[in-house]
Motif scaffolding. Structure first.
Motif, PDB file in Angstrom:
ATOM      1  N   SER A 420     -15.184 -23.257   6.609  1.00  0.00           N
ATOM      2  CA  SER A 420     -15.545 -22.004   6.634  1.00  0.00           C
ATOM      3  C   SER A 420     -15.265 -20.577   6.252  1.00  0.00           C
ATOM      4  CB  SER A 420     -15.388 -21.118   8.284  1.00  0.00           C
ATOM      5  OG  SER A 420     -16.073 -22.415   9.476  1.00  0.00           O
ATOM      6  N   PHE A 421     -13.754 -21.238   5.712  1.00  0.00           N
ATOM      7  CA  PHE A 421     -12.911 -19.608   4.783  1.00  0.00           C
ATOM      8  C   PHE A 421     -12.423 -20.243   3.579  1.00  0.00           C
ATOM      9  CE2 PHE A 421     -13.318 -18.996   9.722  1.00  0.00           C
ATOM     10  CZ  PHE A 421     -14.140 -17.527   9.469  1.00  0.00           C
ATOM     11  N   ASP A 422     -10.970 -21.034   4.254  1.00  0.00           N
ATOM     12  CA  ASP A 422     -10.223 -21.403   2.396  1.00  0.00           C
ATOM     13  C   ASP A 422      -9.601 -22.172   3.302  1.00  0.00           C
ATOM     14  OD1 ASP A 422      -7.678 -21.460   1.274  1.00  0.00           O
ATOM     15  OD2 ASP A 422      -9.526 -21.075   0.151  1.00  0.00           O
ATOM     16  N   LEU A 423      -9.224 -23.357   1.854  1.00  0.00           N
ATOM     17  CA  LEU A 423      -8.859 -24.875   1.948  1.00  0.00           C
ATOM     18  C   LEU A 423      -7.358 -24.330   2.394  1.00  0.00           C
ATOM     19  CD1 LEU A 423      -9.864 -26.590  -0.722  1.00  0.00           C
ATOM     20  CD2 LEU A 423     -10.300 -27.392   1.125  1.00  0.00           C
ATOM     21  N   ILE A 424      -6.354 -23.408   1.527  1.00  0.00           N
ATOM     22  CA  ILE A 424      -5.214 -23.229   1.603  1.00  0.00           C
ATOM     23  C   ILE A 424      -4.832 -22.490   3.259  1.00  0.00           C
ATOM     24  CG2 ILE A 424      -3.242 -22.387   0.714  1.00  0.00           C
ATOM     25  CD1 ILE A 424      -4.608 -24.741  -1.056  1.00  0.00           C
ATOM     26  N   TYR A 425      -5.765 -22.331   4.085  1.00  0.00           N
ATOM     27  CA  TYR A 425      -5.442 -21.328   4.348  1.00  0.00           C
ATOM     28  C   TYR A 425      -5.828 -22.054   5.594  1.00  0.00           C
ATOM     29  CZ  TYR A 425      -6.707 -16.721   2.645  1.00  0.00           C
ATOM     30  OH  TYR A 425      -5.992 -15.234   1.667  1.00  0.00           O
ATOM     31  N   ALA A 426      -6.435 -23.261   5.571  1.00  0.00           N
ATOM     32  CA  ALA A 426      -6.516 -24.373   6.750  1.00  0.00           C
ATOM     33  C   ALA A 426      -5.060 -24.903   6.769  1.00  0.00           C
ATOM     34  CB  ALA A 426      -7.409 -25.176   6.461  1.00  0.00           C
ATOM     35  N   VAL A 427      -4.860 -25.499   5.809  1.00  0.00           N
ATOM     36  CA  VAL A 427      -3.515 -25.965   6.346  1.00  0.00           C
ATOM     37  C   VAL A 427      -2.957 -25.097   6.493  1.00  0.00           C
ATOM     38  CG1 VAL A 427      -1.614 -27.434   4.655  1.00  0.00           C
ATOM     39  CG2 VAL A 427      -4.059 -27.629   4.345  1.00  0.00           C
ATOM     40  N   GLY A 428      -1.849 -23.919   5.946  1.00  0.00           N
ATOM     41  CA  GLY A 428      -1.493 -23.005   6.739  1.00  0.00           C
ATOM     42  C   GLY A 428      -1.840 -22.728   7.949  1.00  0.00           C
ATOM     43  N   ILE A 429      -2.661 -22.542   7.969  1.00  0.00           N
ATOM     44  CA  ILE A 429      -3.117 -22.834   9.570  1.00  0.00           C
ATOM     45  C   ILE A 429      -2.901 -23.350  10.930  1.00  0.00           C
ATOM     46  CG2 ILE A 429      -4.790 -21.705  11.454  1.00  0.00           C
ATOM     47  CD1 ILE A 429      -6.047 -19.175   9.524  1.00  0.00           C
ATOM     48  N   GLY A 430      -3.234 -24.555   9.925  1.00  0.00           N
ATOM     49  CA  GLY A 430      -3.014 -26.044  11.046  1.00  0.00           C
ATOM     50  C   GLY A 430      -1.948 -26.316  10.854  1.00  0.00           C
ATOM     51  N   ILE A 431      -0.703 -26.031   9.889  1.00  0.00           N
ATOM     52  CA  ILE A 431       0.684 -26.084  10.242  1.00  0.00           C
ATOM     53  C   ILE A 431       0.891 -25.135  11.418  1.00  0.00           C
ATOM     54  CG2 ILE A 431       3.107 -25.741   9.038  1.00  0.00           C
ATOM     55  CD1 ILE A 431       1.696 -26.721   6.635  1.00  0.00           C
ATOM     56  N   VAL A 432       0.650 -23.928  11.074  1.00  0.00           N
ATOM     57  CA  VAL A 432       1.399 -23.169  12.187  1.00  0.00           C
ATOM     58  C   VAL A 432       0.880 -23.259  13.979  1.00  0.00           C
ATOM     59  CG1 VAL A 432       0.867 -21.197  13.562  1.00  0.00           C
ATOM     60  CG2 VAL A 432       1.242 -20.641  10.800  1.00  0.00           C
ATOM     61  N   ALA A 433      -0.594 -24.137  13.632  1.00  0.00           N
ATOM     62  CA  ALA A 433      -0.855 -24.286  15.062  1.00  0.00           C
ATOM     63  C   ALA A 433       0.245 -25.426  15.490  1.00  0.00           C
ATOM     64  CB  ALA A 433      -2.423 -24.545  15.369  1.00  0.00           C
ATOM     65  N   ALA A 434       0.444 -26.392  14.610  1.00  0.00           N
ATOM     66  CA  ALA A 434       1.759 -27.226  15.390  1.00  0.00           C
ATOM     67  C   ALA A 434       2.460 -27.082  15.683  1.00  0.00           C
ATOM     68  CB  ALA A 434       1.445 -29.153  14.133  1.00  0.00           C
ATOM     69  N   ALA A 435       3.244 -26.385  14.383  1.00  0.00           N
ATOM     70  CA  ALA A 435       4.394 -25.788  15.165  1.00  0.00           C
ATOM     71  C   ALA A 435       4.379 -25.007  16.499  1.00  0.00           C
ATOM     72  CB  ALA A 435       4.957 -25.058  13.931  1.00  0.00           C
ATOM     73  N   PHE A 436       3.357 -24.097  16.962  1.00  0.00           N
ATOM     74  CA  PHE A 436       3.382 -23.616  17.724  1.00  0.00           C
ATOM     75  C   PHE A 436       3.146 -24.626  19.124  1.00  0.00           C
ATOM     76  CE2 PHE A 436       0.610 -22.918  21.610  1.00  0.00           C
ATOM     77  CZ  PHE A 436       0.779 -21.994  22.015  1.00  0.00           C
ATOM     78  N   PHE A 437       2.444 -25.703  19.675  1.00  0.00           N
ATOM     79  CA  PHE A 437       2.441 -27.199  20.011  1.00  0.00           C
ATOM     80  C   PHE A 437       3.291 -27.663  19.892  1.00  0.00           C
ATOM     81  CE2 PHE A 437      -2.072 -26.746  19.587  1.00  0.00           C
ATOM     82  CZ  PHE A 437      -2.204 -25.858  20.880  1.00  0.00           C
ATOM     83  N   ALA A 438       4.464 -28.066  18.904  1.00  0.00           N
ATOM     84  CA  ALA A 438       5.280 -28.333  19.096  1.00  0.00           C
ATOM     85  C   ALA A 438       6.769 -27.710  19.793  1.00  0.00           C
ATOM     86  CB  ALA A 438       6.092 -28.721  17.496  1.00  0.00           C
ATOM     87  N   LEU A 439       6.308 -25.768  19.692  1.00  0.00           N
ATOM     88  CA  LEU A 439       7.827 -25.218  19.716  1.00  0.00           C
ATOM     89  C   LEU A 439       7.600 -25.816  21.318  1.00  0.00           C
ATOM     90  CD1 LEU A 439       8.184 -21.985  17.162  1.00  0.00           C
ATOM     91  CD2 LEU A 439       9.908 -24.475  18.040  1.00  0.00           C
ATOM     92  N   ARG A 440       6.401 -25.252  21.904  1.00  0.00           N
ATOM     93  CA  ARG A 440       5.825 -25.590  23.153  1.00  0.00           C
ATOM     94  C   ARG A 440       6.215 -26.127  23.703  1.00  0.00           C
ATOM     95  NH1 ARG A 440       0.019 -24.888  25.574  1.00  0.00           N
ATOM     96  NH2 ARG A 440      -0.647 -27.297  24.776  1.00  0.00           N
ATOM     97  N   ALA A 441       6.260 -27.708  23.480  1.00  0.00           N
ATOM     98  CA  ALA A 441       6.244 -29.479  24.005  1.00  0.00           C
ATOM     99  C   ALA A 441       7.610 -29.020  24.201  1.00  0.00           C
ATOM    100  CB  ALA A 441       5.954 -30.624  23.104  1.00  0.00           C
ATOM    101  N   VAL A 442       8.481 -29.054  23.320  1.00  0.00           N
ATOM    102  CA  VAL A 442      10.364 -28.563  23.338  1.00  0.00           C
ATOM    103  C   VAL A 442      10.611 -27.891  24.364  1.00  0.00           C
ATOM    104  CG1 VAL A 442      12.380 -27.528  22.267  1.00  0.00           C
ATOM    105  CG2 VAL A 442      10.515 -29.199  21.029  1.00  0.00           C
ATOM    106  N   ALA A 443       9.815 -26.114  24.400  1.00  0.00           N
ATOM    107  CA  ALA A 443       9.763 -25.355  25.462  1.00  0.00           C
ATOM    108  C   ALA A 443       9.821 -25.890  26.782  1.00  0.00           C
ATOM    109  CB  ALA A 443       9.248 -23.948  26.002  1.00  0.00           C
ATOM    110  N   ARG A 444       8.897 -27.399  27.385  1.00  0.00           N
ATOM    111  CA  ARG A 444       8.956 -27.428  28.123  1.00  0.00           C
ATOM    112  C   ARG A 444       9.421 -28.647  28.592  1.00  0.00           C
ATOM    113  NH1 ARG A 444       1.847 -28.339  28.756  1.00  0.00           N
ATOM    114  NH2 ARG A 444       1.257 -26.449  29.000  1.00  0.00           N
ATOM    115  N   THR A 445      10.446 -29.218  27.868  1.00  0.00           N
ATOM    116  CA  THR A 445      11.114 -30.428  27.724  1.00  0.00           C
ATOM    117  C   THR A 445      13.035 -30.068  28.705  1.00  0.00           C
ATOM    118  OG1 THR A 445      11.002 -31.081  25.826  1.00  0.00           O
ATOM    119  CG2 THR A 445       9.676 -31.999  26.425  1.00  0.00           C
ATOM    120  N   SER A 446      13.054 -28.628  28.226  1.00  0.00           N
ATOM    121  CA  SER A 446      14.309 -27.915  28.262  1.00  0.00           C
ATOM    122  C   SER A 446      14.330 -27.376  29.538  1.00  0.00           C
ATOM    123  CB  SER A 446      13.863 -26.670  26.811  1.00  0.00           C
ATOM    124  OG  SER A 446      13.841 -27.480  25.822  1.00  0.00           O
TER     125      SER A 446
END
Length: 574
Positions: A420-446
């Motif tokens: 829909s938009f841009d390859l580079i934005y997609a990678v950046g937003i994808g990494i941010v989304a992955a970081a969000f879910f990873a941090l949420r998982a860490v928070a849940r295990t803490s």
């Protein structure tokens, strides 16, 4: 509390040299930089196995050259720069990257992902802007290698890579729709909208002829490998479609005239104002070139035992390849996963295979330019459509969608934004989304748990609360974790056990300080047990230690902290 092992307290011994005037660190740093720079240059070890493998290398290079020819032509046409630019890139960039890159088996040239980025650039600034983009992006990629950024691709999660790949495949397929229909591309820069805009309003001979060529190419590319894996299916399909178009005199567009050989290298004219407007696109090209090349070389390393790859050298090689392509009128290049895989499967062991592939393409251009010029654009569109479909592994997609909800969302988000938009934005937003879910998982295990005191129960134990912090005390979980500690009532001493805490950041340390300060203000004595050495420096800077009533309220063992708490209760009782 003991500071043994504390990195902030370096040990000194009689036998240790004194680090006066910064001489040793400076010498060591200079030596490390020189070693890094030497590791970025070609060496004779690159061809160590050549005496034993040269026949296989040359055979593999010939095979890859045959496979690369239709792809180079198709990607050049699809980018808007023309088939000539695709061939130049495959030849020049393929040779330079083979010599200077960080892999023995990587094959470089124009790729589908790069075409997706270059198409809008050509549409906005013209094909002449590609040379400037090549130079700017090439310098950026070389600098990335010099500054040791080659390892950063490892932080890209698998769902982001797969979503990125799916999005690219969809765009490549849609970009071929105008050529497949024998119509003009739509004015929109979005592949979906442009494909819709290119749909013809009526059925004519050009439409039917183009679709017939696309269908023939697709059928041949699917069926021929089933007969023999050694058949270069895409090349055979192109030849059959081209011969049929000439014999039947089909009303379809062709590649057109090509030069018989490489043009002379020239320095492109660089207008400062245009260069500034191309800075953003060049950054996007550089990022994509680095990501795709490192992903390709990482895949190649798992397929071949021809030696490990050097990620920083690979970046330098790919940057130099794009620079060279720019001087000859080509396009930015990257490592090509499909061609690299063919190279490995064909038995390549050294860089001679990729070098041979470049010379095979040069021979084709020099000898058969007139023949190549008669290839129908619809046939190239068919090759890229099949290539786009093969880029997507349904097995991997199903695996990601079934693994977890978070990975499925990351995959879908990345793919959708890519299309829909841009390859580079997609990678950046994808990494941010992955970081969000990873941090949420860490928070849940803490978390924080209240524990019983060690040893036999004693009078006054009910006035002591012991808590254990587990996991990570960081910005995503600190307030929730520490709320239970701050909410205690009718308690005179609180023991906080931190030995199970693996991560402490500044936000967590600040919240911890606030909780200790609030408890101490209420007259509750706070004892901290098991503050790790790696957390001590941060805890001291933020104020955790200073917020305790006395620094002696830091304990290394739970028995010491418990005994101190009970003695404090006994003193209060008297």
């Amino acid at each position: 509390m003991s500071t043994a092992g504390d990195p902030t307290q370096p040990e000194q011994s009689a036998s240790s040299p004194k680090l006066e005037s910064g001489v040793l660190p400076s010498t060591s740093s200079r030596s490390d930089r020189l070693k890094h720079l030497r590791g970025l240059l070609p060496t004779k070890d690159d061809y160590r196995s050549l005496p034993r493998s040269w026949k296989r290398d040359m055979a593999a290079g010939f095979t890859v050259g045959i496979v690369a020819l239709p792809l180079a032509l198709a990607f050049g046409v699809s980018s808007g720069a023309g088939a000539e630019a695709g061939l130049i890139t495959a030849i020049v960039a393929g040779f330079v990257a083979a010599v200077f890159g960080g892999s023995h088996v990587q094959v470089s040239g124009p790729t589908g992902a790069m075409v997706v980025v270059l198409g809008p650039i050509v549409a906005l600034y013209g094909a002449g802007a590609l040379a400037v983009v090549c130079l700017m992006a090439g310098v950026m990629v070389v600098l990335a290698g010099l500054f040791r950024l080659g390892g950063l691709v490892s932080v890209i999660p698998r769902p982001v890579i797969e979503g990125f790949t799916l999005g690219i495949a969809v765009i490549i397929f849609l970009q071929q729709v105008p050529s497949a229909l024998g119509s003009e591309a739509g004015p929109s820069n979005n592949a979906v909208i442009s494909a819709i805009q290119s749909l013809p309003s009526s059925i004519d001979a050009t439409l039917l002829s183009s679709l017939a060529l696309v269908a023939a190419v697709a059928v041949l590319m699917v069926l021929l490998p089933r007969l023999s894996a050694q058949i270069p299916a895409s090349l055979v399909a192109i030849v059959v479609a081209s011969v049929a178009a000439v014999l039947v005199d089909l009303p379809v567009a062709t590649i057109g005239a090509l030069p018989a050989g490489l043009p002379a290298p020239t320095l492109p004219g660089i207008d400062p104002e245009i260069a500034m407007s191309l800075l953003g696109p060049a950054v996007a090209v550089a990022i994509l070139a680095a990501i795709e090349s490192l992903l390709s070389v990482r895949v190649a390393a798992t397929m071949s035992d021809a030696g490990n790859y050097l990620p920083d050298r690979e970046l330098v090689g790919q940057g130099l390849a794009s620079l060279a392509a720019g001087f000859f009128g080509g396009m930015p290049a990257t490592g090509a996963i499909a061609r690299t895989a063919v190279n490995v499967r064909s038995g390549a062991r050294t860089r001679v295979a990729a070098i041979t592939h470049a010379f095979v393409l040069l021979a084709v251009v020099s000898i058969g330019a007139a023949i190549v010029s008669q290839i129908p654009l619809a046939a190239l569109a068919g090759v890229l459509m099949v290539t786009a479909v093969r880029m997507v592994s349904l097995g991997r997609v199903r695996h990601i969608l079934r693994t977890s909800r978070s990975e499925a969302w990351i995959f879908v988000i990345t793919a959708a934004i890519t299309v829909s938009f841009d390859l580079i934005y997609a990678v950046g937003i994808g990494i941010v989304a992955a970081a969000f879910f990873a941090l949420r998982a860490v928070a849940r295990t803490s978390g924080v748990t209240r524990e019983r005191l060690t040893g036999e129960p004693q009078p006054g134990d009910e006035r002591i609360a012991q808590f254990a912090l587990e996991g990570a005390l960081f910005f995503g979980a600190a307030e929730r974790m520490l709320q239970a500690v701050g909410d205690v009532h009718d308690i005179d001493v609180v023991i906080i056990r931190m030995s199970g805490l693996h991560l402490l950041d500044s936000t967590g340390a600040e919240h911890f300080t606030e909780v200790i300060t609030a408890l101490e203000a209420r007259g509750v004595t706070v004892l901290v047990k098991g503050l790790r050495d790696r957390h001590l420096q941060l805890a001291t800077k933020i104020g955790v230690v200073a917020s305790l009533r006395v620094q002696e309220h830091l304990f290394e063992t739970l028995d010491e902290a418990t005994e101190h708490a009970r003695s404090h209760i006994r003193r209060l009782s008297h």
